[in-house]
Design a protein around this motif. Structure first.
Motif, PDB file in Angstrom:
ATOM      1  N   MET A   1     -18.194  14.624  16.323  1.00 27.67           N
ATOM      2  CA  MET A   1     -18.157  13.189  16.413  1.00 27.67           C
ATOM      3  C   MET A   1     -18.856  12.601  15.186  1.00 27.67           C
ATOM      4  SD  MET A   1     -19.770  10.823  19.370  1.00 27.67           S
ATOM      5  CE  MET A   1     -18.509  10.291  20.454  1.00 27.67           C
TER       6      MET A   1
ATOM      7  N   SER B   1      -9.708  13.373  10.980  1.00 22.17           N
ATOM      8  CA  SER B   1      -9.821  13.587  12.433  1.00 22.17           C
ATOM      9  C   SER B   1     -11.260  13.762  12.914  1.00 22.17           C
ATOM     10  CB  SER B   1      -8.986  14.796  12.854  1.00 22.17           C
ATOM     11  OG  SER B   1      -9.466  15.961  12.214  1.00 22.17           O
TER      12      SER B   1
ATOM     13  N   SER C   1     -14.903   9.442  14.732  1.00 18.85           N
ATOM     14  CA  SER C   1     -14.623   8.828  16.034  1.00 18.85           C
ATOM     15  C   SER C   1     -15.309   7.468  16.176  1.00 18.85           C
ATOM     16  CB  SER C   1     -15.062   9.750  17.169  1.00 18.85           C
ATOM     17  OG  SER C   1     -16.436  10.006  17.072  1.00 18.85           O
ATOM     18  N   ASN C   2     -16.199   7.139  15.243  1.00 19.90           N
ATOM     19  CA  ASN C   2     -16.893   5.855  15.264  1.00 19.90           C
ATOM     20  C   ASN C   2     -16.856   5.232  13.870  1.00 19.90           C
ATOM     21  OD1 ASN C   2     -17.944   5.894  17.969  1.00 19.90           O
ATOM     22  ND2 ASN C   2     -19.349   7.472  17.286  1.00 19.90           N
TER      23      ASN C   2
ATOM     24  N   THR D   1      -3.847   9.237  15.488  1.00 20.39           N
ATOM     25  CA  THR D   1      -5.273   9.042  15.731  1.00 20.39           C
ATOM     26  C   THR D   1      -5.653   9.309  17.175  1.00 20.39           C
ATOM     27  OG1 THR D   1      -4.976   6.697  16.201  1.00 20.39           O
ATOM     28  CG2 THR D   1      -5.528   7.300  13.929  1.00 20.39           C
ATOM     29  N   ARG D   2      -6.884   9.551  17.337  1.00 17.25           N
ATOM     30  CA  ARG D   2      -7.495   9.654  18.655  1.00 17.25           C
ATOM     31  C   ARG D   2      -8.268   8.367  18.878  1.00 17.25           C
ATOM     32  NH1 ARG D   2      -8.219  10.336  14.165  1.00 17.25           N
ATOM     33  NH2 ARG D   2     -10.230   9.897  13.390  1.00 17.25           N
ATOM     34  N   LYS D   3      -8.966   8.254  19.953  1.00 17.69           N
ATOM     35  CA  LYS D   3      -9.745   7.054  20.250  1.00 17.69           C
ATOM     36  C   LYS D   3     -10.832   6.883  19.199  1.00 17.69           C
ATOM     37  CE  LYS D   3     -11.584   4.108  23.445  1.00 17.69           C
ATOM     38  NZ  LYS D   3     -11.319   2.769  23.078  1.00 17.69           N
ATOM     39  N   VAL D   4     -10.803   5.740  18.527  1.00 15.84           N
ATOM     40  CA  VAL D   4     -11.798   5.416  17.518  1.00 15.84           C
ATOM     41  C   VAL D   4     -12.491   4.134  17.942  1.00 15.84           C
ATOM     42  CG1 VAL D   4     -12.195   4.810  15.110  1.00 15.84           C
ATOM     43  CG2 VAL D   4     -10.445   6.499  15.682  1.00 15.84           C
TER      44      VAL D   4
END
Length: 86
Positions: A1, A45, A48-49, A78-81
């Protein structure tokens, strides 16, 4: 992360950005134009923040722009950002 911290202070074409690992160490330093932040986040990737530091009104507008661009152009990459104004 990992966290991307973007310094949005001043009126410059490129913002100073730091990539911070989970232990709090800086693992990357770069200059990013505001228009390329969403693309950078979508393709790295590890991130995340995203934390935007600077004038609140400008950062809130940039946050909205990044969220929209990620949702519309990079939704499948993308994943959850989480994007936050600090």
């Amino acid at each position: 992360m990992y966290t991307l911290i973007v310094d949005c202070n001043g009126f410059i074409l490129e913002h100073c950005a730091h990539i911070i690992d989970p232990s709090g160490a800086i693992v990357g330093l770069m200059h990013l134009p505001a228009a390329e932040i969403a693309e950078f986040v979508a393709h790295d990737s590890r991130i995340s923040n995203v934390k935007l530091s600077g004038i609140t009104d400008y950062c809130n507008g940039l946050k909205e722009e990044i969220e929209n661009k990620i949702a519309l152009e990079y939704a499948n990459k993308t994943r959850k950002v989480e994007i936050e104004v600090i």
